[in-house]
Design an enzyme around this catalytic site. Structure first.
Site, PDB file in Angstrom:
ATOM      1  N   ILE A  13       0.876  -1.173   0.000  1.00 48.98           N
ATOM      2  CA  ILE A  13       0.000   0.000   0.000  1.00 48.98           C
ATOM      3  C   ILE A  13       0.911   1.220   0.000  1.00 48.98           C
ATOM      4  O   ILE A  13       1.934   1.249   0.689  1.00 48.98           O
ATOM      5  CB  ILE A  13      -0.969   0.031   1.207  1.00 48.98           C
ATOM      6  CG1 ILE A  13      -0.209  -0.104   2.525  1.00 48.98           C
ATOM      7  CG2 ILE A  13      -2.040  -1.023   1.079  1.00 48.98           C
ATOM      8  CD1 ILE A  13      -1.087   0.098   3.739  1.00 48.98           C
ATOM      9  N   SER A  14       0.544   2.224  -0.783  1.00 46.69           N
ATOM     10  CA  SER A  14       1.379   3.415  -0.900  1.00 46.69           C
ATOM     11  C   SER A  14       0.903   4.491   0.057  1.00 46.69           C
ATOM     12  O   SER A  14      -0.073   4.335   0.791  1.00 46.69           O
ATOM     13  CB  SER A  14       1.337   3.939  -2.342  1.00 46.69           C
ATOM     14  OG  SER A  14       0.046   4.429  -2.644  1.00 46.69           O
ATOM     15  N   THR A  15       1.592   5.615   0.023  1.00 44.71           N
ATOM     16  CA  THR A  15       1.239   6.739   0.905  1.00 44.71           C
ATOM     17  C   THR A  15      -0.109   7.335   0.538  1.00 44.71           C
ATOM     18  O   THR A  15      -0.754   7.973   1.375  1.00 44.71           O
ATOM     19  CB  THR A  15       2.314   7.832   0.798  1.00 44.71           C
ATOM     20  OG1 THR A  15       2.509   8.154  -0.591  1.00 44.71           O
ATOM     21  CG2 THR A  15       3.632   7.357   1.380  1.00 44.71           C
ATOM     22  N   ILE A  16      -0.556   7.143  -0.711  1.00 44.28           N
ATOM     23  CA  ILE A  16      -1.844   7.718  -1.116  1.00 44.28           C
ATOM     24  C   ILE A  16      -3.016   6.775  -0.840  1.00 44.28           C
ATOM     25  O   ILE A  16      -4.171   7.161  -0.968  1.00 44.28           O
ATOM     26  CB  ILE A  16      -1.833   8.106  -2.609  1.00 44.28           C
ATOM     27  CG1 ILE A  16      -1.635   6.867  -3.491  1.00 44.28           C
ATOM     28  CG2 ILE A  16      -0.775   9.143  -2.895  1.00 44.28           C
ATOM     29  CD1 ILE A  16      -1.782   7.157  -4.979  1.00 44.28           C
ATOM     30  N   ASP A  17      -2.704   5.500  -0.471  1.00 41.16           N
ATOM     31  CA  ASP A  17      -3.763   4.532  -0.158  1.00 41.16           C
ATOM     32  C   ASP A  17      -4.171   4.665   1.308  1.00 41.16           C
ATOM     33  O   ASP A  17      -4.042   3.725   2.098  1.00 41.16           O
ATOM     34  CB  ASP A  17      -3.288   3.102  -0.442  1.00 41.16           C
ATOM     35  CG  ASP A  17      -2.943   2.900  -1.908  1.00 41.16           C
ATOM     36  OD1 ASP A  17      -3.578   3.553  -2.750  1.00 41.16           O
ATOM     37  OD2 ASP A  17      -2.039   2.100  -2.193  1.00 41.16           O
TER      38      ASP A  17
END
Length: 222
Positions: A13-17
């Site tokens: 999962i990325s920082t925007i998720d």
């Protein structure tokens, strides 16, 4: 009894998720592997963008792949592992050389099957096209920059220009014109000429057009 197949599950999962959880991906990946009676090794990257070159979880997974610790590599979606088509092709090439199959669960892609192998070949063709387009754009940009008089490539060596600068100076070429011809600043040209004059004392009082003259002290003879 057949040897048990080991499956590497990768989640990210990325920082925007912000509203996502790794468990959402694992809740679908684990049952698929368990249904196949595969043993599972899990690798995770939390809060890391897919555009990052270095991802600890994925780097560890690829390291274990080279150590032959698993035979199948499964992800939730392909965008969890690759930041671009070319990056995906590099991963696929590495996995194929290690005889490791890749499965993308949500996209229903299994690169072990004939259909999956065909897709890999198509992706390779698209990747080659993408590379050629990038190269073409870079070359076009360079030609456009050169047409505008911009220097492309490695910075010019000042030492390589010194003989040309001295030769022009000896021909009484103004320093500003020398700078324009060799593509260096006026101050750099002046420093080179001054160094030349300092090492050739016989020419120290020579003043050409456009030079910065030195004050000469003359001895009067009666």
């Amino acid at each position: 009894m057949d040897d048990v197949i080991t499956c590497a599950i990768y989640t990210r999962i990325s920082t925007i998720d912000k509203n996502q959880d790794i468990e959402v991906q694992l809740q679908e990946l684990r049952p698929y592997a368990q249904q196949k009676r595969w043993s599972i090794i899990e690798y995770t990257d939390k809060g890391i963008s897919g555009t990052k070159d270095r991802r600890p979880g994925l780097d560890k997974l690829m390291q274990d792949a080279r150590a032959k610790k698993f035979q199948v590599f499964m992800v939730y979606r392909l965008d969890r592992i690759a930041r671009s088509l070319i990056h995906l092709l590099h991963i696929l090439t590495d996995l194929q050389s290690l005889q490791i199959g890749l499965i993308s669960l949500k996209e229903n892609l299994d690169f072990n099957t004939s259909a999956g192998l065909l897709l890999a070949q198509l992706l390779g063709a698209f990747g080659e096209f993408e590379r050629s387009v990038m190269v073409s754009r870079i070359r076009s940009g360079q030609l456009h920059a050169r047409a505008k008089g911009k220097h492309i490539g490695r910075k010019k060596s000042i030492q390589a220009d010194e003989p040309a600068i001295i030769a022009l100076y000896e021909q009484d070429t103004p320093q500003r014109e020398i700078a324009r011809r060799v593509g260096l600043t006026l101050s750099t040209v002046y420093r080179i000429i001054k160094k030349h004059r300092d090492t050739h004392t016989g020419d120290c009082c020579k003043i050409g057009p456009g030079t910065i003259p030195e004050i000469a002290v003359l001895e009067c003879v009666s």
